[in-house]
Scaffold this motif. Structure first.
Motif: not given
Lengths: 244, 288
Positions: A130-141, A156-159
């Protein structure tokens, strides 16, 4: 102010060429330190050394005052360091959320064998996304994300690992303005959380806006350092880097 | 009916091998060609336990994975630093050494003549003499291996293996001792393969070095690529299809000597077509 990283006379050779040449510098805690320099000046090599990707040949490195004779990549978690890469390195054929989960779960192979990610891990991973704006893409490769989204996932991995010392290697390269703003905001938030950010970047406007301290490298050497506005007005810097 | 049970036993044995190969190659991304060697070690442990030591095969089912694990750990400790084609070549080297030892250490392995007269499993007062009785043991071991592989692929350990397959250097940065994970995956895979070897030796009651060559390893590659890399059901499907397809040649009039040769051609052709048109295999989501 506490110095989280200090190098003294650091040297790294590649086939007889000095990629890092007698480099002595220090990085303060809770500050955003920019590293600039022409291509081949040793910026990424320096980050690779400090994150354990390369061994160094001579000199000394201190993390929070403790000397580290050898920096091993897997020790980054112990020392609270994390990094992104100039060329994005994600786990491409894994889902976005798995790219985050893998850095959240158990490292010991034996315990990892008996661990399945739980609600807690999922929530942490989703919060980061959510913080990096990728929540909607969580199920994508990860491989199916756009270039900018892939850069965000790397951040995001660093966070997710809650690193205290963060190396960002050209995080803005090739991004459109909205994405740049988003990453700038994330970096500012990291500073507010007293994290130390080391930023390799070519965009001088971003350097001026974000950095508290600037290091200029040329041919592996330290050319100048100090407040960005002061350093960027020095004649030697202008000649070596900006070609003015 | 015995023929159907025979085929089911062979499918079960290759199912175990394919699952083990998938763990190492599909989940972890380690290109290994040593699968046949660990399969062979399991078979020779069964053969030696049965004929030289006079022990029950069920003891070999416990001992073979342990012995193979020790060998795999010794090997893996030096192999863990390799990646991709270097790993492949190192494992090929091991397979060649295994074959040489199997052919030449005559006092232990019987050399080129192999080991004959391996006993059938004897458990709960019953000797599993017929395919009809042996199938239960084969399916039971397959089920155990499938559960282990499923458990691993759903664990944090399995996710880390996938990340190693994708970019092990990047994973190191996040505090993983990647070489330990690779060693663990290699060792578990080898142990599971040895179970298939024990079943195979005990079922055929005869083994020789020609049964555990690079051809067997290539067959295992074909199975997991056909079924789909990094999926357990794909490995099982690949084993099923690559046993059934060559068997079907018997029923369309090919003489036995030709159908035997055709088997290798079919495996080769399937690999070529898959690489060209469906590199992810039937159930796969991943590329090698």
């Amino acid at each position: 102010m506490k110095q989280v990283i200090e190098t003294k006379g650091l040297i790294k050779f590649f086939d007889g060429i000095h990629a890092v040449d007698n480099l002595s510098l220090s990085i303060e805690e809770g500050k955003i330190t920019g590293i600039v320099g022409p291509n081949g000046s040793g910026k990424t090599t320096l980050i690779n050394i400090l994150s354990g990707f390369y061994n160094y040949d001579k000199g000394e490195i201190f993390f929070s005052g403790a000397k580290r004779k050898k920096i091993l990549p897997w020790e980054n978690k112990i020392y609270g360091t994390g990094r992104t890469f100039q060329q994005i390195r994600l786990f491409n054929q894994m889902k976005v959320i798995d790219n985050i989960l893998v850095v959240l779960t158990e490292r010991n192979p034996f315990f990892a064998l008996f661990e399945r990610h739980g609600e807690y891990h999922i929530k942490c991973a989703e919060d980061v996304l959510k913080k990096v704006g990728l929540y909607e893409k969580r199920g994508s490769y990860a491989k199916d994300l756009s270039y900018g989204q892939q850069k965000l996932l790397e951040i995001g991995r660093i966070l997710a690992i809650k690193a205290d010392i963060i190396f960002l290697d050209e995080p803005f390269a090739g991004l459109f303005p909205e994405m740049i703003k988003r990453i700038e905001n994330i970096i500012r938030e990291l500073k507010n959380e007293n994290k130390t950010v080391i930023l390799v970047e070519h965009n001088m406007n971003i350097i001026r806006e974000l950095c508290d301290h600037l290091i200029v490298m040329d041919a592996g050497k330290l050319l100048a350092e100090g407040r960005p506005e002061k350093v960027l007005s020095e004649r030697a810097v202008l000649e070596a880097y900006l070609g003015e | 009916m015995d023929y159907i049970f025979h085929i089911a036993i062979i499918v079960s044995i290759y199912g175990i091998l394919a699952l083990a190969q998938n763990l190492v190659m599909g989940e972890t991304g380690l290109l290994t060609i040593a699968g046949a060697a660990f399969y062979g070690i399991g078979a020779y442990v069964a053969g030696i336990f049965s004929t030289s030591l006079g022990l029950n095969i069920t003891i070999a089912l416990v001992a073979a994975p342990l012995i193979t694990a020790v060998i795999a750990m010794i090997l893996g400790t030096s192999f863990a630093r390799f990646r991709d084609d270097y790993f492949l070549l190192a494992t090929l080297g091991f397979l060649m050494i295994f074959n040489t030892v199997a052919k030449n250490w005559t006092s232990l392995t019987g050399g080129s003549l192999g080991i004959a007269g391996i006993s059938k499993p004897h458990m709960f007062g019953i000797t599993l003499l017929t395919p009809e009785s042996f199938i239960w043991l084969a399916v039971f071991v397959l089920l155990i291996v499938a559960i282990i592989c499923y458990f691993i692929s759903r664990s944090s350990f399995g996710r880390a293996l996938n990340a190693i397959r994708e970019d092990e250097e990047a994973l190191k940065i996040f505090g993983y001792k990647v070489s330990t994970y690779k060693l663990a995956s290699f060792t578990i895979g080898a142990s599971l393969s040895s179970l298939a070897g024990v079943l195979f030796a005990s079922y055929l009651t005869f083994i020789d070095p020609t049964l555990f060559t690079v051809n067997e390893s290539i067959l295992l590659w074909a199975m997991i690529i056909l079924g789909g890399i990094a999926t357990n059901r794909g490995a099982l499907m690949g084993a099923l299809l690559l046993i059934l397809i060559p068997e079907s040649l018997r029923f369309i009039g090919f003489p036995d000597e030709i159908s035997g040769l055709m088997r290798q051609c079919i495996y080769g052709l399937i690999l070529i077509f898959l690489m060209l048109y469906r590199p992810k295999g039937i159930f796969g989501k991943y590329n090698l």
